[in-house]
Structures are given as C-alpha cells and as structure tokens.
Design a protein around this motif. Sequence first.
Motif, PDB file in Angstrom:
ATOM      1  N   GLY A  88      -6.821   7.049   7.634  1.00  0.00           N
ATOM      2  CA  GLY A  88      -6.629   6.302   8.883  1.00  0.00           C
ATOM      3  C   GLY A  88      -6.260   4.845   8.634  1.00  0.00           C
ATOM      4  O   GLY A  88      -5.467   4.264   9.377  1.00  0.00           O
ATOM      5  N   VAL A  89      -6.814   4.261   7.561  1.00  0.00           N
ATOM      6  CA  VAL A  89      -6.512   2.861   7.258  1.00  0.00           C
ATOM      7  C   VAL A  89      -5.059   2.715   6.782  1.00  0.00           C
ATOM      8  O   VAL A  89      -4.397   1.708   7.053  1.00  0.00           O
ATOM      9  CB  VAL A  89      -7.528   2.300   6.226  1.00  0.00           C
ATOM     10  N   HIS A  90      -4.548   3.746   6.097  1.00  0.00           N
ATOM     11  CA  HIS A  90      -3.128   3.729   5.726  1.00  0.00           C
ATOM     12  C   HIS A  90      -2.264   3.648   6.983  1.00  0.00           C
ATOM     13  O   HIS A  90      -1.278   2.912   7.030  1.00  0.00           O
ATOM     14  CB  HIS A  90      -2.753   4.983   4.920  1.00  0.00           C
ATOM     15  N   ASP A  92      -3.142   2.421   9.858  1.00  0.00           N
ATOM     16  CA  ASP A  92      -3.309   1.083  10.441  1.00  0.00           C
ATOM     17  C   ASP A  92      -2.441   0.050   9.733  1.00  0.00           C
ATOM     18  O   ASP A  92      -1.913  -0.863  10.362  1.00  0.00           O
ATOM     19  CB  ASP A  92      -4.778   0.632  10.358  1.00  0.00           C
ATOM     20  N   ALA A  95       0.945   0.324  11.052  1.00  0.00           N
ATOM     21  CA  ALA A  95       0.990  -0.123  12.449  1.00  0.00           C
ATOM     22  C   ALA A  95       1.030  -1.641  12.578  1.00  0.00           C
ATOM     23  O   ALA A  95       1.427  -2.158  13.613  1.00  0.00           O
ATOM     24  CB  ALA A  95      -0.217   0.435  13.199  1.00  0.00           C
ATOM     25  N   ARG A  96       0.622  -2.352  11.511  1.00  0.00           N
ATOM     26  CA  ARG A  96       0.652  -3.825  11.594  1.00  0.00           C
ATOM     27  C   ARG A  96       2.061  -4.356  11.790  1.00  0.00           C
ATOM     28  O   ARG A  96       2.246  -5.484  12.227  1.00  0.00           O
ATOM     29  CB  ARG A  96       0.031  -4.426  10.340  1.00  0.00           C
ATOM     30  N   PRO A 100       1.847  -4.245  19.128  1.00  0.00           N
ATOM     31  CA  PRO A 100       0.515  -3.723  19.460  1.00  0.00           C
ATOM     32  C   PRO A 100       0.532  -2.723  20.624  1.00  0.00           C
ATOM     33  O   PRO A 100      -0.184  -1.715  20.576  1.00  0.00           O
ATOM     34  CB  PRO A 100      -0.274  -4.975  19.837  1.00  0.00           C
ATOM     35  N   ARG A 103       1.193   0.923  19.544  1.00  0.00           N
ATOM     36  CA  ARG A 103       0.441   1.560  18.453  1.00  0.00           C
ATOM     37  C   ARG A 103      -0.241   2.874  18.830  1.00  0.00           C
ATOM     38  O   ARG A 103      -0.132   3.854  18.098  1.00  0.00           O
ATOM     39  CB  ARG A 103      -0.585   0.575  17.879  1.00  0.00           C
ATOM     40  N   ARG A 107       0.668   6.467  17.227  1.00  0.00           N
ATOM     41  CA  ARG A 107      -0.334   7.163  16.423  1.00  0.00           C
ATOM     42  C   ARG A 107      -0.476   8.613  16.892  1.00  0.00           C
ATOM     43  O   ARG A 107      -0.526   9.544  16.087  1.00  0.00           O
ATOM     44  CB  ARG A 107      -1.667   6.430  16.551  1.00  0.00           C
ATOM     45  N   ARG A 140       2.481   6.817   7.393  1.00  0.00           N
ATOM     46  CA  ARG A 140       2.330   5.354   7.316  1.00  0.00           C
ATOM     47  C   ARG A 140       3.658   4.660   7.639  1.00  0.00           C
ATOM     48  O   ARG A 140       3.692   3.683   8.386  1.00  0.00           O
ATOM     49  CB  ARG A 140       1.860   4.961   5.912  1.00  0.00           C
ATOM     50  N   MET A 143       4.477   4.825  11.295  1.00  0.00           N
ATOM     51  CA  MET A 143       3.651   3.928  12.108  1.00  0.00           C
ATOM     52  C   MET A 143       4.268   2.532  12.239  1.00  0.00           C
ATOM     53  O   MET A 143       3.794   1.717  13.024  1.00  0.00           O
ATOM     54  CB  MET A 143       2.226   3.830  11.541  1.00  0.00           C
TER      55      MET A 143
END
Length: 227
Positions: A88-90, A92, A95-96, A100, A103, A107, A140, A143
């Motif tokens: 999930g952090v990948h 995120d 998504a940076r 916003p 996102r 996702r 990733r 995203m």
Amino acid sequence: MVAGFGDLTILHDVSLDVAVGKVTVLLGANGAGKTTLFRAITGLLPPRAGRIALFGEPIAGRAPHLIARAGIGHVPSGRELFPRMPVGVHLDLGARLCPPELRATLRERVLGLFPEIAERLNQYAGTLSGGEQQMVAIARALMTNPRVLLLDEPSAGLAPKVVLSVFQALAKLQDQGMSVLLAEQSMTFGLSVASRAYIIREGRIVLSGTPAELAAERSVVQAYLGA
Ligand SMILES: Nc1ncnc2c1ncn2[C@@H]1O[C@H](COP(=O)(O)OP(=O)(O)O)[C@@H](O)[C@H]1O
Ligand SMILES: [Mg+2]
C-alpha cells in the motif's frame, strides 16, 4: 534522439512513435539500449540531442519528476520495489505525483485491475511472488495517473504462465485507453500484445512494423534479437 554516457554514445538517432491508446513494443536483445531509451524519455539520462514530445509538448531535458507529472509513468527494469515496505505504501508513493482529488478514484481503478494485490496491501513487497511484485510496480506507476506508461521488461524472471497474467493486465489497460511503450526481449511475448513493434540493436532502430509484418519476417527479427 541521441543519448549516452560521457563520451560514449549508446542511442544513435533513435526515433519512434507511441500510438495513443495502443501498446507499442520495443524489441531488443540484452544490451541493445532499451533501458537507456527509457531513461532518456523519463529524464533520468537527459538526451544529448533530439526531441521527445508528449502529445506535442516537448519534454526532453526536464527534471524526472516534472516529466512524471506531465504524464509519463515508468515501470523500471528490475521493478525496483522496497522489499521491507508494504504494498500500500508503494501505491502511496506513486500517488504523490498525482493531484490529491484524483487519488481515491485512481486507487480504486488500479486495485480493480490487480485484485491479487488489493488483498495484500499490508504485506511487505519483498514477501510477494515475482508476478505479484511486477503488478505492484505497474500499479505504483499507474498511481501517478500517467497518459503514457513505459514498461521495462515486465516479463524478466517470470514463468510463462505468470507473464501471461501480466500481459492480460496490459491488454485491460489498453482497453481503458492507456498508451503503452513496452520493452521486451521475447518476440513472441512482445508481438502478442502490441499493435506496432520497433526492433532495436546496438542503439539503433533497425526494423519496425505491425506484428503481422514482423511475424512474416520472423527469421530476420530473430537474427536482430540475437536468438
Ligand atoms: N551507466 C552506464 N554507463 C556506461 N554504459 C552503460 C551504462 N548503462 C548501460 N550502458 C551500456 O549501454 C548499452 C545499452 O544498455 P541498456 O540500455 O541497459 O540495454 P537493454 O536495456 O536493452 O538491455 C550497453 O552496452 C550497456 O553496457
Ligand atoms: Mg534493460
């Protein structure tokens, strides 16, 4: 476009088009220059001369994060995941680079494309199978909300059956209108998903055509690929 390292020229006048909403494949043996071309497009190795345009907008020479924001998603060679970081952090991290307000929808769409990773969001990326890791790398990149996705040898190190599932995801992406540039060593895999193919050898495009045209010249293509 021309690119290289120091005095060493690797890409000599490489020119290609990625068709909108289609998969274009770049076929070449190990060392032919595929990754160097992707690094030139994504700004990691700014080209020495030539032009790179995204929907008519010149992007060559911009910083990598600006090129990503302009709409080029990159799935790097070897996937480059963080083994001790959850899936999930990948997502995120990708998504940076995307606005916003987009996102959450993005996702949902990306996880819809890869249900197998939707169930593993809290798992460390390093604990997934090779095929699942490739899907995380693609997710990733998606995203970032790209308009063009560059995929550098997604089949590398995967069993044929697993490659098939990665390529099925690619076909779905194409159905959703994504434009894809895929680097591959295998003619069979590459031609199976693409609408157009370019053969690269020693940093030069030596042949291009539709999969049917290239399949009719299989022995020539195989010779260029060193097979
Ligand atoms: N950092 C580097 N410095 C010098 N030469 C490099 C570097 N990276 C790649 N090369 C050379 O560039 C050529 C193309 O490599 P690469 O783009 O990785 O090919 P491919 O992705 O098609 O296998 C090879 O001859 C390789 O040795
Ligand atoms: Mg490579």
